[in-house]
Design a protein around this motif. Structure first.
Motif, PDB file in Angstrom:
ATOM      1  N   LEU A 136       0.835  -1.209   0.000  1.00 40.51           N
ATOM      2  CA  LEU A 136       0.000   0.000   0.000  1.00 40.51           C
ATOM      3  C   LEU A 136       0.868   1.255   0.000  1.00 40.51           C
ATOM      4  O   LEU A 136       0.526   2.263  -0.626  1.00 40.51           O
ATOM      5  CB  LEU A 136      -0.940   0.000   1.219  1.00 40.51           C
ATOM      6  CG  LEU A 136      -2.101  -0.999   1.138  1.00 40.51           C
ATOM      7  CD1 LEU A 136      -2.811  -1.110   2.490  1.00 40.51           C
ATOM      8  CD2 LEU A 136      -3.096  -0.601   0.063  1.00 40.51           C
ATOM      9  N   GLU A 137       2.000   1.182   0.718  1.00 43.07           N
ATOM     10  CA  GLU A 137       2.894   2.350   0.723  1.00 43.07           C
ATOM     11  C   GLU A 137       3.522   2.531  -0.657  1.00 43.07           C
ATOM     12  O   GLU A 137       3.652   3.648  -1.145  1.00 43.07           O
ATOM     13  CB  GLU A 137       3.907   2.227   1.858  1.00 43.07           C
ATOM     14  CG  GLU A 137       3.146   2.453   3.164  1.00 43.07           C
ATOM     15  CD  GLU A 137       3.973   2.548   4.426  1.00 43.07           C
ATOM     16  OE1 GLU A 137       5.079   1.991   4.461  1.00 43.07           O
ATOM     17  OE2 GLU A 137       3.472   3.167   5.378  1.00 43.07           O
ATOM     18  N   GLU A 138       3.851   1.399  -1.308  1.00 41.65           N
ATOM     19  CA  GLU A 138       4.440   1.485  -2.660  1.00 41.65           C
ATOM     20  C   GLU A 138       3.462   2.103  -3.672  1.00 41.65           C
ATOM     21  O   GLU A 138       3.875   2.859  -4.549  1.00 41.65           O
ATOM     22  CB  GLU A 138       4.843   0.097  -3.157  1.00 41.65           C
ATOM     23  CG  GLU A 138       6.234  -0.308  -2.716  1.00 41.65           C
ATOM     24  CD  GLU A 138       6.554  -1.722  -3.149  1.00 41.65           C
ATOM     25  OE1 GLU A 138       6.109  -2.155  -4.223  1.00 41.65           O
ATOM     26  OE2 GLU A 138       7.246  -2.403  -2.362  1.00 41.65           O
ATOM     27  N   VAL A 139       2.183   1.741  -3.569  1.00 43.87           N
ATOM     28  CA  VAL A 139       1.231   2.253  -4.577  1.00 43.87           C
ATOM     29  C   VAL A 139       0.635   3.613  -4.185  1.00 43.87           C
ATOM     30  O   VAL A 139      -0.140   4.187  -4.947  1.00 43.87           O
ATOM     31  CB  VAL A 139       0.076   1.243  -4.870  1.00 43.87           C
ATOM     32  CG1 VAL A 139       0.632  -0.088  -5.341  1.00 43.87           C
ATOM     33  CG2 VAL A 139      -0.851   1.059  -3.673  1.00 43.87           C
ATOM     34  N   GLY A 140       0.988   4.123  -3.002  1.00 41.80           N
ATOM     35  CA  GLY A 140       0.504   5.450  -2.599  1.00 41.80           C
ATOM     36  C   GLY A 140      -0.949   5.433  -2.156  1.00 41.80           C
ATOM     37  O   GLY A 140      -1.749   6.281  -2.588  1.00 41.80           O
ATOM     38  N   PHE A 141      -1.286   4.498  -1.251  1.00 42.51           N
ATOM     39  CA  PHE A 141      -2.676   4.345  -0.802  1.00 42.51           C
ATOM     40  C   PHE A 141      -3.217   5.620  -0.137  1.00 42.51           C
ATOM     41  O   PHE A 141      -4.311   6.080  -0.471  1.00 42.51           O
ATOM     42  CB  PHE A 141      -2.781   3.150   0.159  1.00 42.51           C
ATOM     43  CG  PHE A 141      -4.118   2.988   0.812  1.00 42.51           C
ATOM     44  CD1 PHE A 141      -5.254   2.710   0.068  1.00 42.51           C
ATOM     45  CD2 PHE A 141      -4.260   3.124   2.194  1.00 42.51           C
ATOM     46  CE1 PHE A 141      -6.502   2.563   0.669  1.00 42.51           C
ATOM     47  CE2 PHE A 141      -5.497   2.970   2.811  1.00 42.51           C
ATOM     48  CZ  PHE A 141      -6.608   2.695   2.037  1.00 42.51           C
ATOM     49  N   GLU A 142      -2.460   6.182   0.793  1.00 41.82           N
ATOM     50  CA  GLU A 142      -2.968   7.372   1.512  1.00 41.82           C
ATOM     51  C   GLU A 142      -3.294   8.494   0.536  1.00 41.82           C
ATOM     52  O   GLU A 142      -4.346   9.132   0.647  1.00 41.82           O
ATOM     53  CB  GLU A 142      -1.925   7.872   2.520  1.00 41.82           C
ATOM     54  CG  GLU A 142      -1.915   7.072   3.801  1.00 41.82           C
ATOM     55  CD  GLU A 142      -1.241   7.822   4.937  1.00 41.82           C
ATOM     56  OE1 GLU A 142      -0.336   8.636   4.666  1.00 41.82           O
ATOM     57  OE2 GLU A 142      -1.627   7.579   6.096  1.00 41.82           O
ATOM     58  N   GLU A 143      -2.384   8.731  -0.396  1.00 42.96           N
ATOM     59  CA  GLU A 143      -2.586   9.805  -1.373  1.00 42.96           C
ATOM     60  C   GLU A 143      -3.814   9.500  -2.235  1.00 42.96           C
ATOM     61  O   GLU A 143      -4.605  10.392  -2.556  1.00 42.96           O
ATOM     62  CB  GLU A 143      -1.365   9.960  -2.286  1.00 42.96           C
ATOM     63  CG  GLU A 143      -0.085  10.412  -1.578  1.00 42.96           C
ATOM     64  CD  GLU A 143       0.593   9.326  -0.737  1.00 42.96           C
ATOM     65  OE1 GLU A 143       0.216   8.141  -0.863  1.00 42.96           O
ATOM     66  OE2 GLU A 143       1.493   9.656   0.053  1.00 42.96           O
TER      67      GLU A 143
END
Ligand code: NAP
Length: 162
Positions: free
Chosen positions: A145-152
């Motif tokens: 999720l961090e790699e795909v930019g989940f928060e953003e």
């Protein structure tokens, strides 16, 4: 026996992992990722490819396929029956269970683990409110999720989608 587990996995969390592991004890599993043609909406911040990357990082065995939404439920079920080979459907969505059941398929609820906490809606809410959501997902999911930019993606989807 083969089971198809239908869900949106926005995002894949500890409740999904628990339910998948439970189902894998009984079935050869296919994960059907719903709304594969949706992205950057409040309900579907991640694309199908991003969700597949997360699932691939967490799960070795199940085949992962996308299912596009259709305006007509009957057409959606036609797509399911054309693209998937299964004996049982597992889904937390009551409409999905009804549609499969009406076509004569066996249906099951997922084995829920604290569904009020381990919930995609709750995780997306926490992202928007700046609260801690990371402990609700397994490490393999967090990494992807961090790699795909989940928060953003969640924040962008809230801005785009009212
Ligand atoms: P949903 O209605 O968002 O999910 C049902 C509920 O079950 C959600 O609250 C979900 O939580 C919960 N859930 C599922 N597995 C869980 C688990 N292991 N632990 C805790 N909670 C769990 O729908 P969905 O099941 O994610 O996806 C159904 C898909 O079928 C959608 O993509 C929908 O668009 C598609 N569909 C399309 C049509 C059409 O196009 N005509 C018709 C029917 C269905 P989480 O949010 O945490 O996952």
């Amino acid at each position: 026996m083969r089971a198809v587990f239908v869900g949106r996995f926005q995002p894949f969390h500890l409740g999904h992992l628990h339910a998948v592991e439970d189902a894998e004890e009984r079935y050869d599993l296919v994960l059907a990722v719903g709304s594969s043609n949706k992205e950057r909406t409040r309900e579907n911040p991640l694309t199908f490819e991003e969700r597949k990357k997360v699932l691939d990082n967490c799960l070795e065995k199940p085949e992962i396929v996308g299912l596009e939404d259709r305006d007509d439920n009957s057409e959606w079920m036609d797509q399911v029956e054309e693209e998937l080979d299964f004996d049982v459907c597992i889904s937390g969505n009551s409409l999905v269970r009804r549609l499969f059941s009406e076509r004569g398929h066996e249906v099951e609820d997922p084995d829920y683990l604290k569904p009020e906490v381990y919930s995609g809606t709750e995780i997306r809410r926490r992202v928007v409110e700046g609260e801690n959501w990371r402990k609700l997902v397994p490490g393999c999911s967090l990494e992807a999720l961090e790699e795909v930019g989940f928060e953003e993606a969640v924040k962008e989807s809230y801005e785009n989608d009212g």
